[in-house]
Design a protein around this motif. Structure first.
Motif, PDB file in Angstrom:
ATOM      1  N   TYR A 324      -8.309  15.358  46.817  1.00 26.46           N
ATOM      2  CA  TYR A 324      -7.178  15.475  45.886  1.00 26.46           C
ATOM      3  C   TYR A 324      -6.920  14.130  45.219  1.00 26.46           C
ATOM      4  O   TYR A 324      -6.697  14.053  44.013  1.00 26.46           O
ATOM      5  CB  TYR A 324      -5.928  15.969  46.613  1.00 26.46           C
ATOM      6  N   CYS A 372      -2.150  14.966  52.737  1.00 26.30           N
ATOM      7  CA  CYS A 372      -2.355  16.022  51.743  1.00 26.30           C
ATOM      8  C   CYS A 372      -2.605  17.368  52.421  1.00 26.30           C
ATOM      9  O   CYS A 372      -2.187  18.415  51.917  1.00 26.30           O
ATOM     10  CB  CYS A 372      -3.521  15.669  50.825  1.00 26.30           C
ATOM     11  N   ALA A 375       0.681  18.581  53.378  1.00 30.73           N
ATOM     12  CA  ALA A 375       1.441  18.934  52.176  1.00 30.73           C
ATOM     13  C   ALA A 375       1.046  20.298  51.633  1.00 30.73           C
ATOM     14  O   ALA A 375       1.901  21.087  51.212  1.00 30.73           O
ATOM     15  CB  ALA A 375       1.239  17.860  51.101  1.00 30.73           C
ATOM     16  N   ALA A 379       4.590  21.501  52.086  1.00 33.82           N
ATOM     17  CA  ALA A 379       5.393  20.851  51.045  1.00 33.82           C
ATOM     18  C   ALA A 379       6.175  21.884  50.234  1.00 33.82           C
ATOM     19  O   ALA A 379       6.031  23.099  50.420  1.00 33.82           O
ATOM     20  CB  ALA A 379       4.495  20.014  50.136  1.00 33.82           C
ATOM     21  N   SER A 380       7.010  21.398  49.315  1.00 36.03           N
ATOM     22  CA  SER A 380       7.719  22.296  48.399  1.00 36.03           C
ATOM     23  C   SER A 380       6.697  23.014  47.527  1.00 36.03           C
ATOM     24  O   SER A 380       5.565  22.556  47.341  1.00 36.03           O
ATOM     25  CB  SER A 380       8.679  21.494  47.522  1.00 36.03           C
ATOM     26  N   ASP A 382       6.502  23.345  44.365  1.00 32.82           N
ATOM     27  CA  ASP A 382       6.053  22.550  43.207  1.00 32.82           C
ATOM     28  C   ASP A 382       4.895  21.632  43.590  1.00 32.82           C
ATOM     29  O   ASP A 382       3.911  21.498  42.846  1.00 32.82           O
ATOM     30  CB  ASP A 382       7.213  21.712  42.661  1.00 32.82           C
ATOM     31  N   LYS A 383       5.010  20.986  44.761  1.00 32.26           N
ATOM     32  CA  LYS A 383       3.953  20.071  45.200  1.00 32.26           C
ATOM     33  C   LYS A 383       2.686  20.846  45.561  1.00 32.26           C
ATOM     34  O   LYS A 383       1.573  20.418  45.223  1.00 32.26           O
ATOM     35  CB  LYS A 383       4.431  19.262  46.409  1.00 32.26           C
ATOM     36  N   ILE A 384       2.854  21.987  46.229  1.00 37.68           N
ATOM     37  CA  ILE A 384       1.688  22.804  46.586  1.00 37.68           C
ATOM     38  C   ILE A 384       0.964  23.262  45.323  1.00 37.68           C
ATOM     39  O   ILE A 384      -0.275  23.203  45.236  1.00 37.68           O
ATOM     40  CB  ILE A 384       2.113  24.015  47.439  1.00 37.68           C
ATOM     41  N   GLU A 385       1.741  23.710  44.320  1.00 36.83           N
ATOM     42  CA  GLU A 385       1.133  24.148  43.054  1.00 36.83           C
ATOM     43  C   GLU A 385       0.332  23.020  42.423  1.00 36.83           C
ATOM     44  O   GLU A 385      -0.764  23.234  41.900  1.00 36.83           O
ATOM     45  CB  GLU A 385       2.218  24.620  42.098  1.00 36.83           C
ATOM     46  N   GLN A 386       0.875  21.825  42.459  1.00 34.86           N
ATOM     47  CA  GLN A 386       0.194  20.662  41.867  1.00 34.86           C
ATOM     48  C   GLN A 386      -1.147  20.409  42.562  1.00 34.86           C
ATOM     49  O   GLN A 386      -2.174  20.186  41.895  1.00 34.86           O
ATOM     50  CB  GLN A 386       1.105  19.444  42.002  1.00 34.86           C
ATOM     51  N   ILE A 387      -1.169  20.461  43.880  1.00 33.86           N
ATOM     52  CA  ILE A 387      -2.406  20.200  44.633  1.00 33.86           C
ATOM     53  C   ILE A 387      -3.414  21.321  44.417  1.00 33.86           C
ATOM     54  O   ILE A 387      -4.595  21.063  44.138  1.00 33.86           O
ATOM     55  CB  ILE A 387      -2.096  20.042  46.139  1.00 33.86           C
TER      56      ILE A 387
END
Length: 416
Positions: A324, A372, A375, A379-380, A382-387
């Motif tokens: 990531y 990571c 996460a 994680a929230s 939003d953070k999961i979507e980003q990863i």
């Protein structure tokens, strides 16, 4: 039990057969004649309108057409005969009874609800004996019990070097012979041929599926002969054994104190097994479709099997970096001397049943730093979507090569 090979009449007939035999008690290893199979699913109860369509579906059900492997034949060449009939434009759909009605078959155990929830090696394509050399420096002077400890404590994390290799493929059940006994077994994952002899001795190596490595109370020559009549005694040859009788072997070892090398399938033990696995740094991977390996049952839960060697290859290919963000570092592993990372299946293994191809492939395994990895699970959103969005873009083409088709929206839903 695994999915059927399709939704054609042949597959529907086999599904009907499974329903019928399911009311007969334990059918694991039971022999049927081809005529007896037909009496269990006769035309008038098949739901197929035309009689010729029914007879063609019966022929196809016994064949290898479209990858079907529903039966194991006492006469191994008959599967090819049925495949020729199914593919022929001038087929004789009644040949199954006219010529082959008395031939014996067994239902492939991979499609059965097996007794006790777990029968070792329900999915095997061939059986070979691998003689082990008592002169090998690793085993010189060792007892059967000492060598068996090696299978449990060492082989799951490394390759098995050979001087003279088996001409076998992925899915072969290998029976290890030592001191005139069969002492262990494992399913072959892949064979590696070295460009030059290792140490001037070894021509190549085998990788075995770690979760398939097992030991049991050793089996002598007389017991082997009781299963395979053609077996006349142990030697230094790589004997090929009849696949039809391997089910009887499975029944035997299931009652011989069988112990698998990989018993604890927790996430921690899985990551630890990856750490312990030894691979050459020049790992090469071909992204290609593979068949799912199957499930393992531990206590009340059932998991799809994960191969720590496959995961280690993905980590070595990533050069022990977080895929990531390569700038992420954790600590130096006391085992590898490299940056510590963990293996993560981008499409989680718990969704394997939704896919025809294995998710336990390098293309689907991501090397992540511990932060990571945590996460992506905790994680929230939003953070999961980003990863997940980033990792999906990096891997979608490789997944396609493995015939794993998935869009981002569906992938993300697995993390909600």
């Amino acid at each position: 039990m695994v999915e059927l090979k399709g939704n054609a009449n042949a597959d529907k007939l086999f599904e009907l057969l499974l329903t019928r035999v399911g009311h007969q008690g334990d059918v694991f290893g039971k022999e049927y004649t081809i005529s007896e199979i037909e009496t269990l699913i006769p035309y008038n109860t098949s739901g197929i309108i035309k009689t010729e369509s029914y007879h063609y579906a019966m022929t196809s059900m016994f064949s290898g057409q479209k990858g079907r492997d529903y039966f194991i034949f006492s006469n191994a060449i008959l599967k090819d005969k049925f495949t020729e009939l199914a593919n022929s434009g001038n087929r004789n759909n009644h040949a199954k009874n006219t010529f082959y009605g008395d031939e014996k078959v067994r239902i492939n155990p991979k499609y059965l609800e097996l007794p006790n929830g777990l029968i070792p090696y329900s999915d095997v394509n061939s059986v070979r004996i691998l003689p082990m050399s008592g002169s090998d420096p690793e085993f010189t002077g060792s007892s059967i019990e000492e060598v068996q400890k090696w299978f449990i404590n060492v082989l799951p994390y490394r390759e098995y070097n050979f001087k003279r290799g088996l001409n076998s493929e992925h899915g072969t059940l290998v029976l290890f012979q030592y001191n005139a006994h069969v002492i262990a077994s494992a399913v072959l994952d892949e064979r590696i041929d070295f460009e030059s002899k290792l140490g001037g001795v070894y021509r190549g190596a085998y990788r075995f599926i770690p979760s398939s490595i097992a030991i049991f109370d050793s089996i002598n020559s007389q017991e082997m002969n009781s299963i395979w009549n053609c077996f006349k005694g142990f030697s230094q040859t790589h004997k090929k054994l009849d696949l039809y009788n391997y089910i009887d072997f499975i029944k035997l070892i299931a009652n011989r104190q069988i112990r698998f090398a990989v018993l604890d399938d927790t996430e921690e033990s899985y990551q630890d097994a990856i750490e312990q696995t030894q691979l050459d740094s020049t790992v090469e991977v071909n992204d290609e479709p593979r068949e799912p390996v199957g499930t393992s049952t531990r206590g009340q839960s059932e998991r799809w099997k994960r191969n720590n060697i496959t995961s280690k290859k993905a980590i070595v290919l990533a050069d022990y970096k977080c895929e990531y963000d390569e700038s992420h570092s954790s600590f130096t592993s006391k085992v590898t001397g490299k940056n510590y990372v963990e293996a993560h299946h981008l499409i989680p293994m718990e969704f394997q049943e939704q896919f025809n191809r294995s998710l336990d492939v390098e293309a689907n395994i991501i090397s992540l730093c511990p932060l990571c990895h945590k996460a992506v699970h905790h994680a929230s959103l939003d953070k999961i979507e980003q990863i997940i969005r980033d990792l999906y873009q990096k891997r979608k083409d490789r997944l396609t090569k493995c015939e794993i088709e998935i869009d981002y929206k569906r992938l993300l839903s697995y993390y909600n």
